[in-house]
Design an enzyme around this catalytic site. Structure first.
Site, PDB file in Angstrom:
ATOM      1  N   TRP A 102     126.112  86.616 120.190  1.00  0.00           N
ATOM      2  CA  TRP A 102     124.870  86.142 120.184  1.00  0.00           C
ATOM      3  C   TRP A 102     124.636  84.613 119.201  1.00  0.00           C
ATOM      4  CZ3 TRP A 102     122.738  86.933 124.471  1.00  0.00           C
ATOM      5  CH2 TRP A 102     122.895  88.103 125.085  1.00  0.00           C
ATOM      6  N   ASP A 172     117.761  85.307 114.140  1.00  0.00           N
ATOM      7  CA  ASP A 172     117.595  85.982 115.269  1.00  0.00           C
ATOM      8  C   ASP A 172     117.545  87.662 114.831  1.00  0.00           C
ATOM      9  OD1 ASP A 172     117.639  87.202 117.691  1.00  0.00           O
ATOM     10  OD2 ASP A 172     119.650  86.328 118.225  1.00  0.00           O
ATOM     11  N   LYS A 196     113.708  95.400 122.641  1.00  0.00           N
ATOM     12  CA  LYS A 196     114.719  96.380 121.852  1.00  0.00           C
ATOM     13  C   LYS A 196     113.938  97.366 121.147  1.00  0.00           C
ATOM     14  CE  LYS A 196     118.243  93.050 122.366  1.00  0.00           C
ATOM     15  NZ  LYS A 196     119.100  93.697 123.188  1.00  0.00           N
TER      16      LYS A 196
HETATM   17  N1  PMP Z   1     120.192  87.951 120.567  1.00  0.00           N
HETATM   18  C1  PMP Z   1     120.597  89.009 120.220  1.00  0.00           C
HETATM   19  C2  PMP Z   1     120.801  89.553 118.755  1.00  0.00           C
HETATM   20  C3  PMP Z   1     120.483  89.983 121.444  1.00  0.00           C
HETATM   21  O1  PMP Z   1     120.882  91.391 121.007  1.00  0.00           O
HETATM   22  C4  PMP Z   1     120.148  89.613 122.406  1.00  0.00           C
HETATM   23  C5  PMP Z   1     119.974  90.107 123.895  1.00  0.00           C
HETATM   24  N2  PMP Z   1     120.842  91.391 123.796  1.00  0.00           N
HETATM   25  C6  PMP Z   1     119.594  88.169 122.682  1.00  0.00           C
HETATM   26  C7  PMP Z   1     119.838  87.167 121.532  1.00  0.00           C
HETATM   27  C8  PMP Z   1     119.120  87.564 124.023  1.00  0.00           C
HETATM   28  O2  PMP Z   1     118.023  88.047 124.306  1.00  0.00           O
HETATM   29  P1  PMP Z   1     117.339  87.470 125.687  1.00  0.00           P
HETATM   30  O3  PMP Z   1     117.862  88.351 126.704  1.00  0.00           O
HETATM   31  O4  PMP Z   1     115.817  87.971 125.629  1.00  0.00           O
HETATM   32  O5  PMP Z   1     117.301  86.106 125.942  1.00  0.00           O
END
Ligand code: PMP
Length: 361
Positions: A102, A172, A196
């Site tokens: 991520w 994030d 989450k």
């Molecule tokens: N950052 C992290 C740490 C994540 O775990 C995720 C999704 N698993 C995301 C960003 C992306 O999130 P989204 O699907 O809401 O765009």
């Protein structure tokens, strides 16, 4: 039908009490004869819902008037773009610490729009099995961006980093948002996809220091400008009404649980059940990350062979435990133990793991 023990990484388990309350409200919200999904977002009843959700975020983190809270769309992935668009200031470098998939996506997005990216530290040398403890910022950083919990690799920052005053710290927190007390004042911007720890998919919660908001780059496309949303209380356009309502219910549940300190205590107890089995398994279950950086939210482990892992996942499912497959990019197994996962679910998984080892070890 009984509910399963849900170890999904997101969208993930929600508190039973919240689901029941939402169910009761679904057909006829507070005698209005309609559901929150069918209500005008301009109605006073909806305004009360979003105001209360906003206030609850602030209450839980103890935020004052120097912070704003926004509910945006496009997921955490849209924040990968909005952060550099708004805060990559002229002549400065955007700094990132790379702790996994991520973080990489956040970095890639900043590069894609031509920003000057500096990677201040990375744990890629050991396949993201740890959190860097030191970093080297560029000469003139616009901000430092970190990913506080690495959903795929299973590592988590245990300490909110100290960086020189005046450099905005941006995080994030998608996968460990509201999972423990943090030194929230260290952060200038926090973002988290709701799906989450705090609700269903469809909204990202953004906590932003007003002093940073004021500095945002001018002339941005309307929807990508944080100030558009801040000025209109997250109602510049139709917000994800239902998701925000659900976030409100989940946050009330967090408060009734005793707030972040109690939530953390419960999260530690859950993670302990599972890490203990891993540590006492003589290598039957192999943790994938350094012990000191283990996540309380996403517990990752491998077994001797992929066949054994597949058997583990299918046997667990027969016992009503789902969502234990590792992320498709890394394989293996992963148990996500977000706030709403009840303690007995973690205990049940730990017992199943011991039994599975007895039979297959
Ligand atoms: N950052 C992290 C740490 C994540 O775990 C995720 C999704 N698993 C995301 C960003 C992306 O999130 P989204 O699907 O809401 O765009």
């Amino acid at each position: 039908m009984e509910r399963v023990h849900n170890f999904n990484a997101g969208p993930a388990v929600l508190p039973e009490e919240v689901l029941r309350e939402a169910q009761a409200d679904l057909f006829n919200y507070k005698g209005m004869g309609l559901s929150v999904m069918e209500m005008s977002h301009r109605s006073k009843e909806y305004q009360a819902i979003i105001d209360e959700t906003h206030a609850t975020v602030k209450r839980i983190y103890g935020l004052g008037d120097d912070y704003d809270v926004l509910f945006l769309q496009g997921g955490a992935s849209m924040q990968f773009l909005m952060v550099p668009l708004n805060f990559a200031f002229e002549g400065k470098e955007v700094n990132y610490i790379n702790t996994g998939q991520w973080s990489k996506k956040a970095i890639a997005e900043a590069k894609k729009i031509g920003k000057n990216v500096h990677v201040a530290a990375t744990s890629e040398d050991r396949n993201f099995a740890y959190i860097p403890k030191t970093w080297k910022l560029s000469d003139n950083p616009a901000y430092l961006h970190i990913t506080t919990n690495n959903t795929i690799f299973g590592t988590e920052w245990k300490k909110d980093p100290d960086i020189p005053a005046g450099i905005p710290l941006i995080a994030d927190m998608s996968s460990n948002f509201m999972s423990k007390p943090i030194e929230v004042k260290k952060y200038d911007l926090i973002y988290a996809g709701a799906q989450k720890n705090v609700g269903p998919a469809g909204a990202v919660v953004v906590i932003i220091k007003k002093s940073l908001l004021e500095k945002a780059n001018p002339g941005l496309p309307t929807m990508l400008d944080y100030n558009t949303h801040a000025k209109k209380g997250s109602m510049f356009n139709t917000p994800p009404c239902w998701t925000i309502y659900m976030i409100g219910l989940v946050l009330k549940w967090v408060e009734s649980f005793g707030g972040l300190a109690m939530v953390e205590k419960n999260n530690i107890a859950k993670a302990d059940y599972i890490y203990k089995v891993i540590d006492e398994s003589n290598g039957f279950y192999k943790g994938t990350v350094d012990k000191e950086d283990r996540s309380l939210m996403n517990i990752t482990f491998r077994m001797e062979s992929e066949e054994l892992e597949a058997l583990f996942i299918s046997e667990a499912k027969k016992q009503g435990m789902i969502g234990l497959k590792g992320h498709r990019d890394v394989g293996g197994c992963r148990a996500s133990t977000y706030n709403s996962l009840p303690l007995p679910a973690a205990k049940a998984l730990s017992e199943f793991m011991r039994e599975f080892q007895k039979k297959n070890g």
